[in-house]
Structures are given as C-alpha cells and as structure tokens.
Design a protein around this motif. Structure first.
Motif, PDB file in Angstrom:
ATOM      1  N   GLY A  11     -11.834  18.831  33.568  1.00 55.33           N
ATOM      2  CA  GLY A  11     -12.477  20.037  34.053  1.00 55.33           C
ATOM      3  C   GLY A  11     -12.681  21.028  32.930  1.00 55.33           C
ATOM      4  N   ASP A  12     -13.190  22.179  33.257  1.00 55.53           N
ATOM      5  CA  ASP A  12     -13.537  23.195  32.275  1.00 55.53           C
ATOM      6  C   ASP A  12     -12.485  24.306  32.261  1.00 55.53           C
ATOM      7  OD1 ASP A  12     -14.609  25.342  30.839  1.00 55.53           O
ATOM      8  OD2 ASP A  12     -16.643  24.906  31.507  1.00 55.53           O
ATOM      9  N   ALA A  14     -12.346  27.080  30.653  1.00 57.36           N
ATOM     10  CA  ALA A  14     -12.937  28.421  30.703  1.00 57.36           C
ATOM     11  C   ALA A  14     -13.346  28.790  32.131  1.00 57.36           C
ATOM     12  CB  ALA A  14     -14.135  28.509  29.759  1.00 57.36           C
ATOM     13  N   GLN A  15     -13.881  27.817  32.873  1.00 54.23           N
ATOM     14  CA  GLN A  15     -14.237  28.077  34.276  1.00 54.23           C
ATOM     15  C   GLN A  15     -12.989  28.379  35.093  1.00 54.23           C
ATOM     16  OE1 GLN A  15     -17.474  24.682  34.623  1.00 54.23           O
ATOM     17  NE2 GLN A  15     -17.269  25.769  36.563  1.00 54.23           N
ATOM     18  N   LEU A  16     -11.894  27.676  34.827  1.00 52.51           N
ATOM     19  CA  LEU A  16     -10.641  27.940  35.548  1.00 52.51           C
ATOM     20  C   LEU A  16     -10.160  29.352  35.251  1.00 52.51           C
ATOM     21  CD1 LEU A  16      -8.223  27.205  37.301  1.00 52.51           C
ATOM     22  CD2 LEU A  16      -7.179  26.169  35.275  1.00 52.51           C
ATOM     23  N   GLU A  17     -10.171  29.742  33.975  1.00 46.89           N
ATOM     24  CA  GLU A  17      -9.733  31.093  33.630  1.00 46.89           C
ATOM     25  C   GLU A  17     -10.619  32.152  34.273  1.00 46.89           C
ATOM     26  OE1 GLU A  17      -7.481  31.088  29.432  1.00 46.89           O
ATOM     27  OE2 GLU A  17      -9.609  30.545  29.313  1.00 46.89           O
ATOM     28  N   ALA A  18     -11.925  31.924  34.293  1.00 48.60           N
ATOM     29  CA  ALA A  18     -12.838  32.883  34.916  1.00 48.60           C
ATOM     30  C   ALA A  18     -12.574  32.988  36.410  1.00 48.60           C
ATOM     31  CB  ALA A  18     -14.291  32.471  34.648  1.00 48.60           C
ATOM     32  N   HIS A  19     -12.369  31.831  37.060  1.00 42.72           N
ATOM     33  CA  HIS A  19     -12.071  31.845  38.492  1.00 42.72           C
ATOM     34  C   HIS A  19     -10.750  32.558  38.766  1.00 42.72           C
ATOM     35  CE1 HIS A  19     -12.050  30.560  42.664  1.00 42.72           C
ATOM     36  NE2 HIS A  19     -10.801  30.169  42.481  1.00 42.72           N
ATOM     37  N   ASN A  79     -12.542  22.900  42.445  1.00 46.11           N
ATOM     38  CA  ASN A  79     -14.011  22.860  42.440  1.00 46.11           C
ATOM     39  C   ASN A  79     -14.581  23.994  41.590  1.00 46.11           C
ATOM     40  OD1 ASN A  79     -14.065  20.600  44.094  1.00 46.11           O
ATOM     41  ND2 ASN A  79     -14.275  21.796  45.964  1.00 46.11           N
ATOM     42  N   ALA A  80     -14.000  25.172  41.713  1.00 48.37           N
ATOM     43  CA  ALA A  80     -14.462  26.320  40.940  1.00 48.37           C
ATOM     44  C   ALA A  80     -14.230  26.129  39.442  1.00 48.37           C
ATOM     45  CB  ALA A  80     -13.764  27.595  41.419  1.00 48.37           C
ATOM     46  N   ALA A  81     -13.238  25.314  39.102  1.00 49.20           N
ATOM     47  CA  ALA A  81     -12.922  25.046  37.694  1.00 49.20           C
ATOM     48  C   ALA A  81     -13.748  23.897  37.134  1.00 49.20           C
ATOM     49  CB  ALA A  81     -11.432  24.734  37.551  1.00 49.20           C
ATOM     50  N   GLY A  82     -14.699  23.414  37.913  1.00 48.01           N
ATOM     51  CA  GLY A  82     -15.551  22.341  37.426  1.00 48.01           C
ATOM     52  C   GLY A  82     -14.822  21.018  37.272  1.00 48.01           C
TER      53      GLY A  82
END
Length: 105
Positions: A11-12, A14-19, A79-82
């Motif tokens: 997964g990503d 950066a996407q996890l941190e943003a979420h 899912n939000a973390a890609g």
C-alpha cells in the motif's frame, strides 16, 4: 510471554498518513478497541509501496479476537491507504538470545 504480531501490506504509506491525519478520531477508536483486547504496543511503518504494522499483544488469541471484531473498521482504513493486498499476518515469539537491548531488557 507476549507476542509480536506483524501485518505486512502492499500500500501507499503517504496515503495512510494523509488518511490518519484527516481522521484521527477513527484511528484512535481502532487503537482504543485494540487496547480493550489487551494491546500492549502498536506502530505503523512505511517503505516504498509497503506498510507494516508492528504490535505487541499478550498472546495471539487476543490479537485474533480484536482483528475479527474490528475488521469492519479496519477495512475502510486499508482502502483509504491504497492497500493492494491482503495483510500478511505473522505472530512472533521472543527468542532467548541473551543480547536484549531496550524494551526494559
């Protein structure tokens, strides 16, 4: 003796941190639920295209009870973390090697 449980996920980070930054209450609610099941320690770590969760639990059964109960809350987070893979869950027992450092060795 406690166990370390790892979840290795594609997964990503950066996407996890943003979420997580956008949803701190939801993140805290999952952590609080885990603590209610006996969670001792918890961290997320990221690398290029990978996320790893490192937890310490009293035993593997406590983790399994939490993970089964909280799956409906964890799935949207993933899912939000890609996340593009099922988590690879591994339970680790501490080995007696007589060279411990930290964690109140």
């Amino acid at each position: 003796m406690s166990v370390i449980v790892t979840l290795d996920i594609d997964g990503d980070p950066a996407q996890l941190e943003a979420h997580a930054a956008a949803n701190p209450e939801a993140m805290r609610a999952i952590a609080d639920r885990a603590t209610g099941h006996g969670l001792i320690a918890h961290r997320f770590y990221g690398s290029d295209g990978r996320i790893i969760v490192i937890d310490e639990w009293p035993d593997e059964q406590s983790f399994q009870a939490f993970f089964s109960e909280a799956a409906g809350d964890i799935e949207p987070l993933m899912n939000a973390a890609g996340v593009t893979s099922e988590p690879r869950v591994t339970s680790w027992r501490k080995l007696e090697t007589h060279d411990e450092v930290g964690w109140d060795a």
